[in-house]
Design an enzyme around this catalytic site. Structure first.
Site, PDB file in Angstrom:
ATOM      1  CD  GLN A  23      -3.081  -0.865   0.244  1.00 28.16           C
ATOM      2  OE1 GLN A  23      -3.285   0.234  -0.269  1.00 28.16           O
ATOM      3  NE2 GLN A  23      -3.810  -1.922  -0.047  1.00 28.16           N
ATOM      4  CB  CYS A  78      -9.614 -10.673   3.674  1.00 30.91           C
ATOM      5  SG  CYS A  78      -8.264  -9.939   2.785  1.00 30.91           S
TER       6      CYS A  78
HETATM    7  C1  LIG Z   1      -3.463  -6.363  -1.289  1.00 24.83           C
HETATM    8  C2  LIG Z   1      -2.440  -6.528  -0.237  1.00 24.83           C
HETATM    9  C3  LIG Z   1      -1.670  -7.695  -0.139  1.00 24.83           C
HETATM   10  C4  LIG Z   1      -1.889  -8.882  -1.037  1.00 24.83           C
HETATM   11  O1  LIG Z   1      -1.460  -8.666  -2.338  1.00 24.83           O
HETATM   12  P1  LIG Z   1      -2.013  -9.642  -3.515  1.00 24.83           P
HETATM   13  O2  LIG Z   1      -1.229  -9.241  -4.710  1.00 24.83           O
HETATM   14  O3  LIG Z   1      -3.465  -9.349  -3.644  1.00 24.83           O
HETATM   15  O4  LIG Z   1      -1.733 -11.035  -3.079  1.00 24.83           O
HETATM   16  C5  LIG Z   1      -0.721  -7.767   0.847  1.00 24.83           C
HETATM   17  N1  LIG Z   1      -0.517  -6.743   1.701  1.00 24.83           N
HETATM   18  C6  LIG Z   1      -1.228  -5.606   1.635  1.00 24.83           C
HETATM   19  C7  LIG Z   1      -0.952  -4.501   2.602  1.00 24.83           C
HETATM   20  C8  LIG Z   1      -2.230  -5.461   0.679  1.00 24.83           C
HETATM   21  O5  LIG Z   1      -2.954  -4.346   0.644  1.00 24.83           O
END
Ligand SMILES: *Cc1c(COP(=O)(O)O)cnc(C)c1O
Length: 396
Positions: free
Chosen positions: A182, A327
């Site tokens: 992020q 999630c």
């Molecule tokens: C979306 C997200 C993930 C997971 O990434 P994916 O590519 O969807 O597996 C991991 N950490 C954070 C902070 C996220 O926002």
């Protein structure tokens, strides 16, 4: 079904950028070779792979050989943590430091390690959603071998003191990983100055394609492989490379780090406009620090409102938002992040996350500003919880 007209959930995923799409197309159609093959078609793929790796390394200020492509952020987190844990066992260490509000791709992996006998310290976050460096220092033990602390929280957008914690880790010989999924595209990332050993990124959070990401592993650091098989990624991550995905990732990253200050000033203006208007609503809370925060993220709690109902009504108006992480939506448990901030259950329940991107327009923001307060008063008009809150106010 109503169509989504206004997308305010960019922390969940983003729209693929036009240029990333265009860059990908040739590798889905004509240049479909396997990068490991020696004939021309394979070499085309190999060249695209090398160019993408170098371009990404340049954007992050690291070396190409420190970048390992994965299937996304979750795989990168899993690899970093499981790998570091196995590595520290060899040194007879079993203590790991993390925070209460990590992404599930970190927390659930650590839960598994705990069952295997590792000892985990979950640092609390203060009510503003920022980890205290002194808490980190106090948690360090003789047998601390690894720490994973997220760069920017996905629900409240708060920025953690990664470089400071990293320099402590360096001094104490603790392997340090950050989930920067992020952070990238929202804050400047210069890996050389960050004092991290490992860092995870995902393409689909920065207008790249889904199913591709990377783990940065500082040169000289060896951790066991997560995915075994062929010799791809310098023998460290098996599987035929997702060339189209990687090319799209590289293009999206290039765009996302360009003119970051200008993009952020625009987002700050839009964000402040929303805050100014929402703060007029009765019994509203803005969650998370406003200074140490990425401009794209807003997170509010509205007392006496059920978050899920709010999301459903917004959806009917064509507005996509979230109550927390993708999630957690669908389950009725309030978000572990908001609870970590110390919000009471019933307040955490009525929360709304709005996450913007470069594509968010002022017109969209204005529509959100006029829609949300209306829905809040409507939902409160038949909420027993709200009646109860007002009753208590009167009796004070
Ligand atoms: C979306 C997200 C993930 C997971 O990434 P994916 O590519 O969807 O597996 C991991 N950490 C954070 C902070 C996220 O926002």
């Amino acid at each position: 079904m109503t169509k989504t007209k206004i997308y305010m959930d960019n922390a969940a995923t983003t729209k693929l950028s036009d240029k990333a799409f265009e860059a990908m197309v040739p590798f889905l159609i004509d240049s479909y070779g396997n990068a490991s093959s020696i004939y021309a078609l394979g070499r085309e793929a190999q060249i695209a792979l090398t160019n993408s790796r170098e371009s990404i390394a340049k954007s992050l200020n690291c070396e190409g050989r420190e970048i390992f492509f994965t299937s996304g952020g979750s795989e990168a987190d899993n690899w970093a943590i499981k790998g570091a844990a196995l590595q520290m066992l060899k040194k007879g260490k079993k203590h790991i430091i993390t925070t209460e509000f990590e992404h599930h791709a970190v927390l659930h992996v650590l839960d598994g390690l705990k069952k295997q006998g590792f000892e985990i310290t979950y640092l609390p976050v203060n009510e503003n959603g920022v980890v205290k460096v002194s808490d980190f220092e106090n948690a360090i033990r003789e047998d601390t071998g690894f720490s994973s602390i997220m760069f920017v929280n996905n629900e409240i957008g708060t920025i953690q003191p990664i470089s400071e914690i990293g320099s402590i880790c360096k001094e104490k010989g603790i392997c340090f990983h950050t989930d920067a999924v992020q952070a990238i595209g929202n804050v400047k990332i210069n890996i050389k100055e960050l004092n991290v050993d490992m860092l995870s990124i995902s393409a689909h959070k920065i207008h790249g394609p889904k199913g591709v990401g990377l783990l940065y592993i500082r040169k000289g650091l060896r951790i066991p492989n997560l995915i075994e098989g062929g010799a791809q990624e310098m023998n460290r991550r098996a599987g035929t490379e997702n060339i189209a995905g990687i090319v799209g990732f590289s293009q999206a990253l290039k765009e996302s780090v360009r003119n970051l200050d200008d993009k952020n000033s625009r987002l700050i203006r839009l964000r402040d406009k929303i805050i100014e208007n929402f703060m007029k609503i009765e019994r509203v809370h803005l969650n998370g620090d406003l200074e140490k925060r990425v401009p794209a993220n807003l997170n509010f709690s509205f007392e006496g409102v059920e978050g899920e109902s709010l999301l459903l009504m917004l959806d009917q108006k064509g507005i996509a938002a979230s109550s927390g992480s993708a999630c957690t939506s669908g389950s009725l448990d309030p978000s572990h992040v908001l609870l970590a901030l110390g919000l009471p259950h019933e307040v955490a329940h009525g929360s709304l996350r709005l996450s913007m991107s470069d594509l968010t327009t002022e017109k969209e923001v204005d529509e959100v500003i006029s829609t949300v307060p209306e829905i809040i008063s409507y939902l409160r008009s038949f909420s027993p919880l709200w009646d109860h809150i007002k009753e208590n106010e009167k009796n004070k």
